[in-house]
Enzyme design. Structure first.
Site, mmCIF file in Angstrom:
data_model
loop_
_atom_site.group_PDB
_atom_site.id
_atom_site.type_symbol
_atom_site.label_atom_id
_atom_site.label_comp_id
_atom_site.label_asym_id
_atom_site.label_seq_id
_atom_site.Cartn_x
_atom_site.Cartn_y
_atom_site.Cartn_z
ATOM 1 N N ARG A 82 -3.060 -19.660 5.386
ATOM 2 C CA ARG A 82 -4.071 -18.759 5.963
ATOM 3 C C ARG A 82 -5.387 -18.864 5.191
ATOM 4 N NH1 ARG A 82 -2.192 -12.705 6.779
ATOM 5 N NH2 ARG A 82 -2.693 -12.615 4.570
ATOM 6 N N LYS A 184 -9.231 -14.067 6.931
ATOM 7 C CA LYS A 184 -9.334 -13.025 5.909
ATOM 8 C C LYS A 184 -10.627 -13.242 5.118
ATOM 9 C CE LYS A 184 -5.945 -10.515 3.171
ATOM 10 N NZ LYS A 184 -6.196 -9.200 3.752
ATOM 11 N N GLU A 220 -5.860 -3.716 15.574
ATOM 12 C CA GLU A 220 -5.154 -3.450 14.320
ATOM 13 C C GLU A 220 -5.891 -2.359 13.563
ATOM 14 O OE1 GLU A 220 -5.157 -6.645 11.442
ATOM 15 O OE2 GLU A 220 -6.956 -7.526 12.291
#
Ligand code: PLP
Ligand code: COI
Length: 341
Positions: A82, A184, A220
């Site tokens: 990620r 992220k 989210e």
């Protein structure tokens, strides 16, 4: 080696400086060999790209002490993958995944005295991150980067541990369609700060963000994905291109299906159907699974049948199974647990 004298049981989710951190620098198009260092301070140009244009990405994972006393980390290769996809989206160099995993192991090992003992409810949070460090004034990516890993012992992310939370539907958006919600990047969190301060000032633990385009679908929270449980025990999680692909959520969906024999669905979740679910939880490395008891949408309350006292039964089973795997009480699927020492 002796464990540090820390009140492990009463730790919150905060920063405590530990002894060692890992640093590797990218200059002239290549990463150096990297090293563990003592200095927690960073010196950089006033015009560093990270300071002017927020070119920074990060990861979060935890080291656990198992029932047998080993120190382990959970699926670090997925954090490495990620970070690589975050780097590509942010025009940053990829830190190779094998080196990423090694850097985590080295840093945790060097701070082993700070890994909370088994049974305390605390863990060692590991924060790998990378940022553009050379001076940049015209809007463009940096040429030089720094990758670092630090650790800090932590307790529960939400005050009150695993008591059900009350959250609100945010008036702000977290991520745009085709934006950076699925990586992220620090910038996603910068733009959520006003929303989280607003929510906290109003007495809510977190925000539920809806999709920015239609404001009709669940995305989210600021730091975790959603899991819902239907009245017939199906585990449902929102599918969207603008949410972070949570490693905890992907692991829980596997656990639900393969360990608990539950039906699972990753699909668009319309806000209108949320009132019909039996249970709701927030899942992430920091959040683990934090149950949600109530969602407030501009004065309209959705109260889940699981109530405000304890987790719903399916959420509890998911929590027990995942933490059982992480703490070595249950057998883990192949490759999920990496032993540090
Ligand atoms: N969503 C957001 C916005 C997050 O910051 C995090 C935390 O990393 C998660 C979801 C959960 O992801 P993971 O389970 O990989 O920690
Ligand atoms: C994590 O769970 O690791 C995160 O990065 C979330 C953050 C809000 C602490």
């Amino acid at each position: 080696m002796a464990k540090k004298n820390i009140d492990w049981e009463n730790l919150g989710f905060g920063y405590i400086k530990t002894d060692k951190r890992y640093v590797s620098n990218y200059t002239n198009g290549a990463w150096d060999e990297g090293a563990l260092i003592d200095d927690d301070m960073i010196t950089m140009s006033e015009c560093a790209c990270v300071l002017q244009y927020s070119q920074t990405i990060f990861e979060g994972l935890k080291a656990y002490t198992t029932e047998k006393g080993q120190i382990v980390i959970f699926r670090p290769d997925l954090n490495g993958d990620r970070l690589a996809s975050s780097a590509k989206r942010m025009e940053m160099p990829v830190f190779p995944v094998d080196r990423f995993v090694d850097s985590i192991i080295e840093t945790v090992k060097a701070n082993a005295d700070y890994v909370p003992p088994y049974g305390t409810g605390a863990t060692l949070y590991v924060r790998p991150y990378m940022f553009g460090i050379n001076p940049v004034i015209g809007v463009k990516p940096a040429d030089d980067f720094q990758y670092r890993v630090f650790t800090t012992p932590v307790g529960p992310y939400f005050k009150g541990g695993v008591k059900p939370l009350t959250i609100k539907v945010s008036d702000f958006d977290r991520a745009a369609p085709h934006g950076t919600g699925n990586i992220k990047a620090g910038l996603n969190y910068a733009m959520s700060l006003h929303a989280i301060v607003t929510a906290h000032n109003e007495g809510f633990a977190e925000n539920m963000y809806l999709d920015a385009a239609t404001r009709s679908k669940v995305e989210e929270t600021g730091g975790a994905n959603f899991l819902f449980v239907t009245k017939d025990n199906k585990v449902v999680t929102p599918k969207s291109d603008s949410i972070l692909p949570s490693i905890t959520r992907r692991s829980l969906m596997y656990v639900a299906k393969e360990y608990l024999g539950l039906e699972v669905e990753e699909r668009e979740v319309h806000f209108d159907e949320v009132k019909d679910f039996a249970e709701c939880g927030l899942c992430g490395t920091a959040a683990v699974i934090s149950p949600v008891g109530k969602i407030v949408d501009h004065g309209n309350e959705i109260c889940f049948p699981s109530g405000m006292e304890k987790m719903g039964p399916v959420t509890q089973k998911l929590y027990d199974t995942l933490t059982g795997i992480q703490m070595g009480r249950l057998e883990a699927p192949e490759g999920w647990i990496k032993v540090v020492e």
